[in-house]
Design a protein around this motif. Structure first.
Motif, PDB file in Angstrom:
ATOM      1  N   LEU A   1       0.840  -1.207   0.000  1.00  0.00           N
ATOM      2  CA  LEU A   1       0.000   0.000   0.000  1.00  0.00           C
ATOM      3  C   LEU A   1       0.874   1.256   0.000  1.00  0.00           C
ATOM      4  O   LEU A   1       0.600   2.220  -0.712  1.00  0.00           O
ATOM      5  N   LYS A   2       1.950   1.222   0.808  1.00  0.00           N
ATOM      6  CA  LYS A   2       2.836   2.389   0.870  1.00  0.00           C
ATOM      7  C   LYS A   2       3.415   2.700  -0.501  1.00  0.00           C
ATOM      8  O   LYS A   2       3.537   3.860  -0.897  1.00  0.00           O
ATOM      9  N   ALA A   3       3.777   1.633  -1.236  1.00  0.00           N
ATOM     10  CA  ALA A   3       4.369   1.835  -2.558  1.00  0.00           C
ATOM     11  C   ALA A   3       3.375   2.532  -3.487  1.00  0.00           C
ATOM     12  O   ALA A   3       3.752   3.355  -4.322  1.00  0.00           O
ATOM     13  N   ILE A   4       2.096   2.211  -3.321  1.00  0.00           N
ATOM     14  CA  ILE A   4       1.065   2.859  -4.151  1.00  0.00           C
ATOM     15  C   ILE A   4       0.943   4.331  -3.725  1.00  0.00           C
ATOM     16  O   ILE A   4       0.915   5.239  -4.555  1.00  0.00           O
ATOM     17  N   ILE A   5       0.894   4.539  -2.417  1.00  0.00           N
ATOM     18  CA  ILE A   5       0.700   5.901  -1.903  1.00  0.00           C
ATOM     19  C   ILE A   5       1.897   6.785  -2.278  1.00  0.00           C
ATOM     20  O   ILE A   5       1.758   7.977  -2.521  1.00  0.00           O
ATOM     21  N   ASP A   6       3.083   6.154  -2.374  1.00  0.00           N
ATOM     22  CA  ASP A   6       4.287   6.916  -2.730  1.00  0.00           C
ATOM     23  C   ASP A   6       4.191   7.532  -4.126  1.00  0.00           C
ATOM     24  O   ASP A   6       4.968   8.418  -4.471  1.00  0.00           O
ATOM     25  N   LYS A   7       3.252   7.046  -4.935  1.00  0.00           N
ATOM     26  CA  LYS A   7       3.106   7.616  -6.283  1.00  0.00           C
ATOM     27  C   LYS A   7       2.306   8.917  -6.253  1.00  0.00           C
ATOM     28  O   LYS A   7       2.120   9.548  -7.283  1.00  0.00           O
ATOM     29  N   THR A   8       1.800   9.277  -5.099  1.00  0.00           N
ATOM     30  CA  THR A   8       1.010  10.509  -5.005  1.00  0.00           C
ATOM     31  C   THR A   8       1.859  11.581  -4.325  1.00  0.00           C
ATOM     32  O   THR A   8       2.999  11.313  -3.928  1.00  0.00           O
ATOM     33  N   GLU A   9       1.281  12.753  -4.156  1.00  0.00           N
ATOM     34  CA  GLU A   9       2.066  13.835  -3.538  1.00  0.00           C
ATOM     35  C   GLU A   9       1.946  13.849  -2.018  1.00  0.00           C
ATOM     36  O   GLU A   9       2.361  14.791  -1.363  1.00  0.00           O
ATOM     37  N   LEU A  10       1.372  12.798  -1.451  1.00  0.00           N
ATOM     38  CA  LEU A  10       1.201  12.782   0.009  1.00  0.00           C
ATOM     39  C   LEU A  10       2.536  12.528   0.704  1.00  0.00           C
ATOM     40  O   LEU A  10       3.404  11.845   0.187  1.00  0.00           O
ATOM     41  N   VAL A  11       2.649  13.062   1.892  1.00  0.00           N
ATOM     42  CA  VAL A  11       3.875  12.922   2.674  1.00  0.00           C
ATOM     43  C   VAL A  11       3.571  12.038   3.879  1.00  0.00           C
ATOM     44  O   VAL A  11       2.585  12.261   4.587  1.00  0.00           O
ATOM     45  N   GLU A  12       4.424  11.054   4.107  1.00  0.00           N
ATOM     46  CA  GLU A  12       4.172  10.141   5.227  1.00  0.00           C
ATOM     47  C   GLU A  12       4.629  10.750   6.551  1.00  0.00           C
ATOM     48  O   GLU A  12       5.709  11.304   6.652  1.00  0.00           O
ATOM     49  N   THR A  13       3.758  10.646   7.553  1.00  0.00           N
ATOM     50  CA  THR A  13       4.162  11.036   8.903  1.00  0.00           C
ATOM     51  C   THR A  13       3.681   9.912   9.812  1.00  0.00           C
ATOM     52  O   THR A  13       2.903   9.072   9.388  1.00  0.00           O
ATOM     53  N   ILE A  14       4.156   9.911  11.020  1.00  0.00           N
ATOM     54  CA  ILE A  14       3.660   8.902  11.960  1.00  0.00           C
ATOM     55  C   ILE A  14       2.837   9.626  13.020  1.00  0.00           C
ATOM     56  O   ILE A  14       3.342  10.524  13.688  1.00  0.00           O
ATOM     57  N   LYS A  15       1.567   9.279  13.090  1.00  0.00           N
ATOM     58  CA  LYS A  15       0.711   9.865  14.130  1.00  0.00           C
ATOM     59  C   LYS A  15      -0.073   8.722  14.736  1.00  0.00           C
ATOM     60  O   LYS A  15      -0.414   7.777  14.041  1.00  0.00           O
ATOM     61  N   TRP A  16      -0.438   8.866  15.970  1.00  0.00           N
ATOM     62  CA  TRP A  16      -1.230   7.817  16.625  1.00  0.00           C
ATOM     63  C   TRP A  16      -0.591   6.446  16.417  1.00  0.00           C
ATOM     64  O   TRP A  16      -1.264   5.436  16.284  1.00  0.00           O
ATOM     65  N   GLY A  17       0.735   6.431  16.321  1.00  0.00           N
ATOM     66  CA  GLY A  17       1.429   5.155  16.224  1.00  0.00           C
ATOM     67  C   GLY A  17       1.330   4.455  14.890  1.00  0.00           C
ATOM     68  O   GLY A  17       1.748   3.309  14.770  1.00  0.00           O
ATOM     69  N   GLY A  18       0.792   5.083  13.868  1.00  0.00           N
ATOM     70  CA  GLY A  18       0.736   4.431  12.559  1.00  0.00           C
ATOM     71  C   GLY A  18       1.006   5.461  11.478  1.00  0.00           C
ATOM     72  O   GLY A  18       1.023   6.654  11.742  1.00  0.00           O
ATOM     73  N   PRO A  19       1.241   4.986  10.250  1.00  0.00           N
ATOM     74  CA  PRO A  19       1.524   5.941   9.172  1.00  0.00           C
ATOM     75  C   PRO A  19       0.272   6.717   8.762  1.00  0.00           C
ATOM     76  O   PRO A  19      -0.768   6.121   8.490  1.00  0.00           O
ATOM     77  N   ILE A  20       0.402   8.025   8.739  1.00  0.00           N
ATOM     78  CA  ILE A  20      -0.673   8.898   8.260  1.00  0.00           C
ATOM     79  C   ILE A  20      -0.059   9.732   7.148  1.00  0.00           C
ATOM     80  O   ILE A  20       1.070  10.196   7.262  1.00  0.00           O
ATOM     81  N   TYR A  21      -0.805   9.888   6.071  1.00  0.00           N
ATOM     82  CA  TYR A  21      -0.268  10.619   4.927  1.00  0.00           C
ATOM     83  C   TYR A  21      -0.930  11.977   4.837  1.00  0.00           C
ATOM     84  O   TYR A  21      -2.154  12.080   4.877  1.00  0.00           O
ATOM     85  N   VAL A  22      -0.102  13.001   4.722  1.00  0.00           N
ATOM     86  CA  VAL A  22      -0.637  14.356   4.787  1.00  0.00           C
ATOM     87  C   VAL A  22      -0.399  15.097   3.479  1.00  0.00           C
ATOM     88  O   VAL A  22       0.538  14.809   2.735  1.00  0.00           O
ATOM     89  N   TYR A  23      -1.284  16.036   3.233  1.00  0.00           N
ATOM     90  CA  TYR A  23      -1.107  16.961   2.128  1.00  0.00           C
ATOM     91  C   TYR A  23      -1.172  18.338   2.755  1.00  0.00           C
ATOM     92  O   TYR A  23      -2.181  18.662   3.396  1.00  0.00           O
ATOM     93  N   ASN A  24      -0.073  19.094   2.619  1.00  0.00           N
ATOM     94  CA  ASN A  24      -0.137  20.447   3.136  1.00  0.00           C
ATOM     95  C   ASN A  24      -0.474  20.439   4.638  1.00  0.00           C
ATOM     96  O   ASN A  24      -1.349  21.191   5.075  1.00  0.00           O
ATOM     97  N   LYS A  25       0.145  19.549   5.372  1.00  0.00           N
ATOM     98  CA  LYS A  25      -0.064  19.400   6.819  1.00  0.00           C
ATOM     99  C   LYS A  25      -1.458  18.912   7.215  1.00  0.00           C
ATOM    100  O   LYS A  25      -1.795  18.827   8.378  1.00  0.00           O
ATOM    101  N   LYS A  26      -2.299  18.582   6.244  1.00  0.00           N
ATOM    102  CA  LYS A  26      -3.633  18.071   6.569  1.00  0.00           C
ATOM    103  C   LYS A  26      -3.635  16.548   6.400  1.00  0.00           C
ATOM    104  O   LYS A  26      -3.150  16.033   5.399  1.00  0.00           O
ATOM    105  N   ASN A  27      -4.181  15.856   7.391  1.00  0.00           N
ATOM    106  CA  ASN A  27      -4.227  14.391   7.302  1.00  0.00           C
ATOM    107  C   ASN A  27      -5.212  13.977   6.203  1.00  0.00           C
ATOM    108  O   ASN A  27      -6.354  14.393   6.216  1.00  0.00           O
ATOM    109  N   VAL A  28      -4.748  13.129   5.281  1.00  0.00           N
ATOM    110  CA  VAL A  28      -5.635  12.692   4.195  1.00  0.00           C
ATOM    111  C   VAL A  28      -6.001  11.211   4.357  1.00  0.00           C
ATOM    112  O   VAL A  28      -7.162  10.846   4.363  1.00  0.00           O
TER     113      VAL A  28
END
Length: 195
Positions: free
Chosen positions: A24-51
């Motif tokens: 799934l991460k490999a798929i998400i890496d094709k988008t402009e989302l940035v990975e962060t870790i929140k709540w103990g799991g990967p959350i992908y953000v756009y412009n600091k907003k959780n998507v």
């Protein structure tokens, strides 16, 4: 030795789904989302907003769309995992890597990013209560309208009020009230036809 508290902790974010989540991460890496870790799991953000977020549970792994309520979901993939707790979050569950259709997943993610860019979010209704004096007046004259309006969820009430009050001119507000009265009486939410 296992204590009971270990058993409760079902969700250690990856458990047996490591390979699937990497996929799934490999798929998400094709988008402009940035990975962060929140709540103990990967959350992908756009412009600091959780998507979106991803994680593994006991019987499935999932992508959750933080504002998934706005996705068209034409393929009917999404579920609201916690009806009572979350209005906006939606989950897409998988039980095997084969179930992940990359093209579909990307479509959903890109739509979620688009929605984020357009600023589509459910505004916490606690913040500001919208008052529509004109609608109040209508309801005083028409108790059936008041009853019908009160049957809606706070969120749907908010949508009606926002729709009426976002008009600049009084005559537009009145026209909008005329338009929504039959909907309210018919127990039809403002955006039900899009949901």
């Amino acid at each position: 030795m296992e204590t009971n508290s270990d058993k409760k902790h079902v969700w250690d974010k990856v458990n047996q789904w490591e390979e699937e989540l990497l996929f799934l991460k490999a798929i998400i890496d094709k988008t402009e989302l940035v990975e962060t870790i929140k709540w103990g799991g990967p959350i992908y953000v756009y412009n600091k907003k959780n998507v979106i977020g991803i994680g593994g549970f006991k019987n499935y792994f999932a992508i959750w769309f933080i504002n998934g309520v706005f996705l068209k979901d034409e393929k009917k993939r999404l579920i609201n995992a916690q009806e009572d707790k979350t209005k906006s979050m939606r989950q897409w569950r998988f039980t095997s890597k084969e179930e992940v259709n990359e093209k579909e997943v990307l479509e959903y993610i890109l739509e979620a990013i688009e929605n984020e860019k357009e600023g589509k979010v459910i505004k916490p209704s606690k913040k500001e209560t919208i008052v529509s004096e004109l609608l109040e007046k209508e309801m005083l004259q028409n108790p059936a309208l008041k009853d019908a309006f009160e049957k809606f969820t706070p969120y749907k009430q908010y949508e009606f009020l926002e729709y009426i009050e976002s008009a600049k001119q009084e005559k537009t507000k009145l026209a909008r009230i005329e338009k929504v009265i039959p909907m309210i009486l018919g127990n039809i939410g403002l955006n039900d036809k899009y949901r």
